[in-house]
Design an enzyme around this catalytic site. Sequence first.
Site, mmCIF file in Angstrom:
data_model
loop_
_atom_site.group_PDB
_atom_site.id
_atom_site.type_symbol
_atom_site.label_atom_id
_atom_site.label_comp_id
_atom_site.label_asym_id
_atom_site.label_seq_id
_atom_site.Cartn_x
_atom_site.Cartn_y
_atom_site.Cartn_z
ATOM 1 C CG ASP A 35 -6.905 6.466 -7.874
ATOM 2 O OD1 ASP A 35 -7.516 5.706 -7.732
ATOM 3 O OD2 ASP A 35 -7.260 7.602 -7.869
ATOM 4 C CE LYS A 58 -12.621 6.047 -11.933
ATOM 5 N NZ LYS A 58 -11.690 6.485 -11.038
ATOM 6 C CG MET A 166 -4.566 13.088 -16.441
ATOM 7 S SD MET A 166 -6.257 12.722 -15.670
ATOM 8 C CE MET A 166 -6.980 14.282 -15.429
#
Length: 251
Positions: A35, A58, A166
């Site tokens: 990731d 992503k 995040m």
Amino acid sequence: MTGKVYIVGAGPGDPELLTVKALKAIEIADVVLYDRLVGRKIEEMLRNMGKEIIYVGKNSCENGAERQKNINELMVKLAKEGKIVVRLKGGDPFVFGRGGEEIEYLIKNDVPFEVIPGLSSVIAVPTSANIPLTHKGVSSTIFVITGRNLEDIGKSALNGTIVVLMGKERIREICKRLIELGKSPKTPVAVIENGTLDDQKVYYGNLENIGDVVEKNVKGVALIVVGEVVELGRKFNSRRVSFSQTSSQPQ
């Protein structure tokens, strides 16, 4: 013959914070799917080990569900080819990491798997910045959220320490939400950029002004801590510098 998938937590980014068990899984892997939040240093380590690596991170602009579907299918495809696959995820696989979804897909397709925990950035990053998430007489609870789900911030978040993952891009909204719920605008806030890495930086402020601080200064991955424990971290950091400057070397 079907291979095996290891769902592995890579920790907060510093390769030295990988667990021994995680490193053993990486060493026997035929291919590593990693990731974005695994971090540059661990990616370099994988390349130096000569591993076949595939980036499956992503981006916020992508369709997350479609991207996850592709990752699930790739894990199964590689395992059905008889390969040992490490699915390397930032932090811990079960803390906002979709590890459970991936396991459901592996079970559905009869692929053997094993989960290896990782040191979550929720704990590791504040600790690396000398911010205790709990402290006697200051905070005895921790509320963990992501900046993507502001509706999850309710009254239960008002007591104790709040950790936001995040949340950099939405920090103004987060602060506004907390103030509307009853938090004082002067509540201390720390934003830790590139936590546990060599270029880690800690920015201090409060709910009223931290948005300006972040907008002007923070470019990398960031974790946010809200609560009175932030002032303890500020004190500990200032004393650490003082002690390192004045202490004598052991004879």
